[in-house]
Motif scaffolding. Structure first.
Motif, PDB file in Angstrom:
ATOM      1  N   THR A   6      39.453  44.380  14.056  1.00 46.28           N
ATOM      2  CA  THR A   6      39.422  43.328  15.068  1.00 46.28           C
ATOM      3  C   THR A   6      40.832  43.037  15.521  1.00 46.28           C
ATOM      4  N   LEU A   7      40.893  42.367  16.642  1.00 45.69           N
ATOM      5  CA  LEU A   7      42.191  42.044  17.193  1.00 45.69           C
ATOM      6  C   LEU A   7      42.962  41.143  16.230  1.00 45.69           C
ATOM      7  N   LYS A   8      42.235  40.160  15.677  1.00 47.32           N
ATOM      8  CA  LYS A   8      42.875  39.256  14.721  1.00 47.32           C
ATOM      9  C   LYS A   8      43.437  40.052  13.548  1.00 47.32           C
ATOM     10  N   PHE A  34      39.410  46.137  38.910  1.00 52.00           N
ATOM     11  CA  PHE A  34      38.375  45.135  38.663  1.00 52.00           C
ATOM     12  C   PHE A  34      37.401  45.685  37.630  1.00 52.00           C
ATOM     13  N   PRO A  85      34.263  38.893  33.857  1.00 43.85           N
ATOM     14  CA  PRO A  85      34.814  39.844  34.838  1.00 43.85           C
ATOM     15  C   PRO A  85      36.321  39.658  34.938  1.00 43.85           C
ATOM     16  N   LYS A  86      37.038  40.759  35.171  1.00 47.79           N
ATOM     17  CA  LYS A  86      38.498  40.672  35.186  1.00 47.79           C
ATOM     18  C   LYS A  86      39.092  41.435  36.362  1.00 47.79           C
ATOM     19  N   LYS A  87      40.229  40.950  36.780  1.00 48.13           N
ATOM     20  CA  LYS A  87      41.041  41.615  37.803  1.00 48.13           C
ATOM     21  C   LYS A  87      42.419  41.835  37.192  1.00 48.13           C
ATOM     22  N   TYR A  88      42.814  43.092  37.073  1.00 45.80           N
ATOM     23  CA  TYR A  88      44.091  43.407  36.441  1.00 45.80           C
ATOM     24  C   TYR A  88      45.066  44.001  37.456  1.00 45.80           C
ATOM     25  N   ARG A 121      50.740  45.682  29.955  1.00 47.55           N
ATOM     26  CA  ARG A 121      51.007  44.795  28.812  1.00 47.55           C
ATOM     27  C   ARG A 121      50.110  45.127  27.613  1.00 47.55           C
ATOM     28  N   PRO A 154      49.820  36.515  23.824  1.00 47.17           N
ATOM     29  CA  PRO A 154      50.222  35.394  24.674  1.00 47.17           C
ATOM     30  C   PRO A 154      49.197  34.252  24.584  1.00 47.17           C
ATOM     31  N   ARG A 202      36.560  45.237  25.150  1.00 49.01           N
ATOM     32  CA  ARG A 202      36.589  44.105  24.244  1.00 49.01           C
ATOM     33  C   ARG A 202      37.037  42.842  24.973  1.00 49.01           C
ATOM     34  N   GLU A 203      37.981  43.005  25.864  1.00 45.92           N
ATOM     35  CA  GLU A 203      38.465  41.860  26.639  1.00 45.92           C
ATOM     36  C   GLU A 203      37.373  41.254  27.509  1.00 45.92           C
ATOM     37  N   ASP A 241      49.671  43.786  34.500  1.00 50.55           N
ATOM     38  CA  ASP A 241      48.752  43.336  33.447  1.00 50.55           C
ATOM     39  C   ASP A 241      48.372  44.517  32.547  1.00 50.55           C
ATOM     40  N   ASP A 269      40.982  35.796  20.153  1.00 49.80           N
ATOM     41  CA  ASP A 269      40.289  37.083  20.115  1.00 49.80           C
ATOM     42  C   ASP A 269      40.622  37.984  21.297  1.00 49.80           C
ATOM     43  N   HIS A 270      41.357  37.454  22.249  1.00 49.10           N
ATOM     44  CA  HIS A 270      41.606  38.241  23.458  1.00 49.10           C
ATOM     45  C   HIS A 270      43.058  38.145  23.889  1.00 49.10           C
ATOM     46  N   TYR A 271      43.549  39.239  24.470  1.00 49.43           N
ATOM     47  CA  TYR A 271      44.905  39.217  25.006  1.00 49.43           C
ATOM     48  C   TYR A 271      45.004  38.231  26.163  1.00 49.43           C
ATOM     49  N   GLY A 272      43.950  38.195  26.937  1.00 50.75           N
ATOM     50  CA  GLY A 272      43.904  37.208  28.009  1.00 50.75           C
ATOM     51  C   GLY A 272      44.691  37.579  29.248  1.00 50.75           C
ATOM     52  N   PHE A 273      45.107  38.850  29.371  1.00 53.72           N
ATOM     53  CA  PHE A 273      45.833  39.251  30.590  1.00 53.72           C
ATOM     54  C   PHE A 273      44.867  39.282  31.766  1.00 53.72           C
ATOM     55  N   GLY A 274      45.424  39.325  32.953  1.00 55.24           N
ATOM     56  CA  GLY A 274      44.592  39.441  34.149  1.00 55.24           C
ATOM     57  C   GLY A 274      44.018  38.107  34.560  1.00 55.24           C
ATOM     58  N   THR A 275      43.271  38.145  35.648  1.00 51.68           N
ATOM     59  CA  THR A 275      42.680  36.916  36.177  1.00 51.68           C
ATOM     60  C   THR A 275      41.193  37.130  36.369  1.00 51.68           C
ATOM     61  N   THR A 276      40.487  36.046  36.657  1.00 47.62           N
ATOM     62  CA  THR A 276      39.055  36.156  36.953  1.00 47.62           C
ATOM     63  C   THR A 276      38.894  36.399  38.446  1.00 47.62           C
ATOM     64  N   PRO A 277      38.260  37.506  38.822  1.00 47.86           N
ATOM     65  CA  PRO A 277      38.115  37.786  40.259  1.00 47.86           C
ATOM     66  C   PRO A 277      37.156  36.784  40.900  1.00 47.86           C
ATOM     67  N   GLU A 294      36.090  38.403  46.268  1.00 44.67           N
ATOM     68  CA  GLU A 294      36.788  39.659  45.991  1.00 44.67           C
ATOM     69  C   GLU A 294      35.802  40.745  45.561  1.00 44.67           C
TER      70      GLU A 294
END
Lengths: 470, 191
Positions: B3-5, A168, A176-179, A186, B22, A236-237, A183, B31-39, B43
């Motif tokens: 930058t990522l771009k 997290f 905020p992110k959960k990997y 990647r 993706p 950055r993410e 993930d 601008d972002h890989y976008g992996f993962g989820t929003t907790p 949680e």
């Protein structure tokens, strides 16, 4: 038991620790010597009991097998740690070798190799908050085999299913992110060779030469290739909010280890690692995820990493207040002493070894610095009166151990061997006198961490090598 | 090109590889890989780390009297009946009180009482890591209580004082000013 005078002058907290380490080292040495006793071939430089013990075991196994005994049972029982015991043919060119891939697909080391980590004796520490010393005296090159990497745990080794492990990232971030582990894998990855050194490495040596072997004096040091995602990529993410300056890293072990880390450091070279030496990180090194902070004290390389909380200030956790602070003679303590300064040690010849006689020897050891690359290593054979340049093994990598080598013709006279590291920032590894002049006499009592003075090994006329202050 | 771009363009241009974010492929945020989820807030709510200002301290409270019971039941076996620590015949747990005035001596005794700069650290650490053999097993009220007990036995707060999220950050520890930032680099050690 420990010689009483070796413990004189230590505080209540430190004394049992030193006693435990002395006892553990003595036990390891006693086992070595017992195995050496009737071995003509091993009076030499590398006291290693493995050969004799295993040969005897193998012999009896052959006998057992001939008598129809169950070979597999003893093979399990007698194999040295990390090895599988096999019958040793009289002539390996006259018998087929072991069939291929019967090891299940994961190899083991030779049954003749016995280098192992040891931990302080139990009366001094609990089996859950303790550490193990890496056998530097039996190491080659700069990489530490993952199974010999030193350990420090504050409440045991966590067992974690990677499918149920998440990282997290939250706090002062935009998103905020959960990997999951998948993930994280990647993301673009990076691999770097770095040493990790415990801030407590060599803490027994402030007052007087205390442990006998380099494993005991310097064994809280190891080097691996670490692979993972640079923290900056993840930063950055998630996006950092204005004012973000610190990050709390937390492990998912029973100590739920936490440290506050300056954001600058993480953005510079912090690595969220899942790989060690080409495979997944070992459980005792933080499987499945460990924070790598190159050159900073080992405790901050949070194992079993489960979250990073971005903040504007440090949290003042127990490990950055009660522990890992350096109490000086005036009663005030240095805090946030993160970086491990330049240091080196000769691993051959080193304590408890014995040179068989005058002649040529390659003096070799390790040098490292948390500031960057090792610029040069100098070796002295006369207790620091004169110094000569040692050869450095290439490539010399930043914040990584560097192997040095120095050809030496021993004339059979008593000698004192020392090494001195100079890093690329111009920092020169101090003598014990210089170090104590800075830290004050609080050294052995309060300020036990960050001991990086020059190590001296005395070679006696009979070739025996011992730890001395010179 | 940092930058990522930029990286992406460089990658595409240089190798004409079948490499694409993706998020881009899905027509998302370039601008972002976008992996993962929003907790979810739930949680994240199971995590805690208590800084000196007390942010994140849970509701609840504790008294010296209750803390004495918690300590006897869950702590004394390793830290001693009188919080003196157990080192012999086998080390079980640290000494928690005493040692005031020894830090500048030749034999400093570092305890919660003599050395720890913040009382919030005590709450955080006990909730996080103690009892050693059953970490995380105490209720928040029990943690507040055992903290009140330790601070009371250390004569840092009156034994009559109740501890909660408001009062804990205000406790002034004896060694509050005993730390200073790492002064290194030590310039005398440079060429």
């Amino acid at each position: 038991m420990a010689e009483p005078d070796l413990l004189a002058g230590y505080d209540e907290e430190t004394r049992p620790i030193i006693a435990g380490m002395i006892a553990a080292e003595q036990r390891a040495l006693a086992a070595r010597k017992a195995a050496l006793e009737d071995c003509e071939c091993r009076e030499g430089m590398f006291p290693n009991p493995g050969r004799r013990r295993v040969l005897v075991a193998a012999g009896s196994a052959v006998a057992a097998a001939m008598l129809g005994g169950a070979g597999a049972a003893w093979a399990q029982a007698k194999a040295p740690a990390g090895a599988v015991l096999r019958e040793v043919p009289a002539d390996p060119t006259k018998e087929q070798g072991a069939p291929i891939a019967e090891d299940g697909g994961y190899g083991s080391r030779s049954q003749f190799e016995t280098a192992t980590r040891w931990r302080p004796n139990i009366p001094a520490t609990t089996p859950f908050s303790s550490w193990t010393m890496s056998p530097l005296d039996q190491s080659y090159g700069v990489v530490t085999p993952s199974g010999l990497h030193f350990e420090r745990h504050h409440n045991g080794i966590a067992t974690i299913d990677p499918a149920r492990h998440f990282l997290f990232i939250h706090g002062m971030v935009e998103r905020p992110k959960k990997y999951s582990m998948a993930d994280l894998k990647r993301f673009p990855s990076a691999s770097r060779m770095h040493f990790i050194e415990c801030a407590g490495n060599t803490l027994t040596e402030w007052k007087q030469p205390t442990l006998k072997t380099v494993q005991g004096t310097h064994g809280l040091l190891s080097t691996s290739e670490w692979t993972g995602v640079p923290f900056a990529t993840l930063a950055r993410e998630v996006g950092l909010q204005p004012g973000a300056a610190w990050v709390l890293a937390e492990g998912s072990d029973a100590a739920v280890m936490t440290r506050s880390i300056p954001l600058d450091k993480l953005l510079t070279d912090g690595l969220i690692a899942y790989g060690q030496n080409g495979e997944a990180i070992r459980p005792e090194q933080g499987y499945p995820l460990r924070l790598i902070l190159p050159g900073w004290q080992g405790n901050m390389h949070i194992k079993w990493l489960r979250r990073l909380e971005v903040s504007d200030k440090p949290y003042m956790t127990r490990e950055e207040t009660s522990k890992y602070t350096d109490l000086m003679g005036n009663g005030k303590a240095r805090q946030f002493t993160f970086v491990m300064d330049a240091k080196s040690v000769i691993t051959f010849p080193s304590g408890e070894m014995k040179l068989p006689g005058p002649g040529f020897y390659e003096v070799t050891g390790l040098a490292w610095s948390g500031h960057g690359r090792v610029a040069r290593v100098e070796v002295s054979t006369d207790a620091g009166k004169s110094w000569s340049l040692a050869a450095l093994q290439e490539p010399v990598q930043p914040i990584c151990t560097t192997r040095f080598r120095f050809p030496w013709f021993w004339d059979g006279q008593p000698a004192v061997l020392q090494s001195r590291c100079v890093d690329e920032t111009g920092y020169i590894q101090p003598t014990l006198k210089e170090l104590v002049a800075i830290r004050g006499l609080a050294g052995p009592f309060g300020s036990i961490y960050h001991f990086n003075a020059i190590q001296s090994w005395a070679v006696a006329a009979d070739g025996s090598v011992s730890n001395v202050h010179a | 090109m940092c930058t990522l771009k930029g990286l992406l363009l460089a990658g595409l241009a240089a190798a004409a590889a079948s490499f694409a974010l993706p998020a881009l492929a899905e027509g998302g945020d370039p601008d972002h890989y976008g992996f993962g989820t929003t907790p979810s807030p739930e949680e994240l709510s199971r995590f805690f780390a208590i800084p000196p200002d007390g942010a994140g301290l849970p509701p609840g409270k504790g008294s010296h009297g209750e803390g004495e019971k918690v300590f006897a039941e869950s702590c004394a076996a390793c830290h001693g009946e009188k919080l003196e620590g157990i080192a012999k015949p086998q080390y079980l747990g640290d000494k928690l009180i005493g040692g005031r005035g020894t830090l500048a001596s030749a034999a400093p005794v570092k305890t919660v009482e003599s050395y720890w700069p913040y009382a919030t650290t005590l709450f955080d650490y006990v909730k996080r890591a103690m009892p050693f053999n059953a970490p995380g097993s105490l209720t928040d009220d029990q943690v507040y209580s055992v903290v009140a007990y330790i601070l009371g036995e250390a004569n840092i707060i009156p034994k009559t004082e109740t501890i909660d999220a408001h009062s804990l950050p205000q406790v002034r520890m004896p060694n509050r000013d005993g730390f200073f930032r790492d002064p290194r680099p030590e310039l005398e050690l440079y060429r």
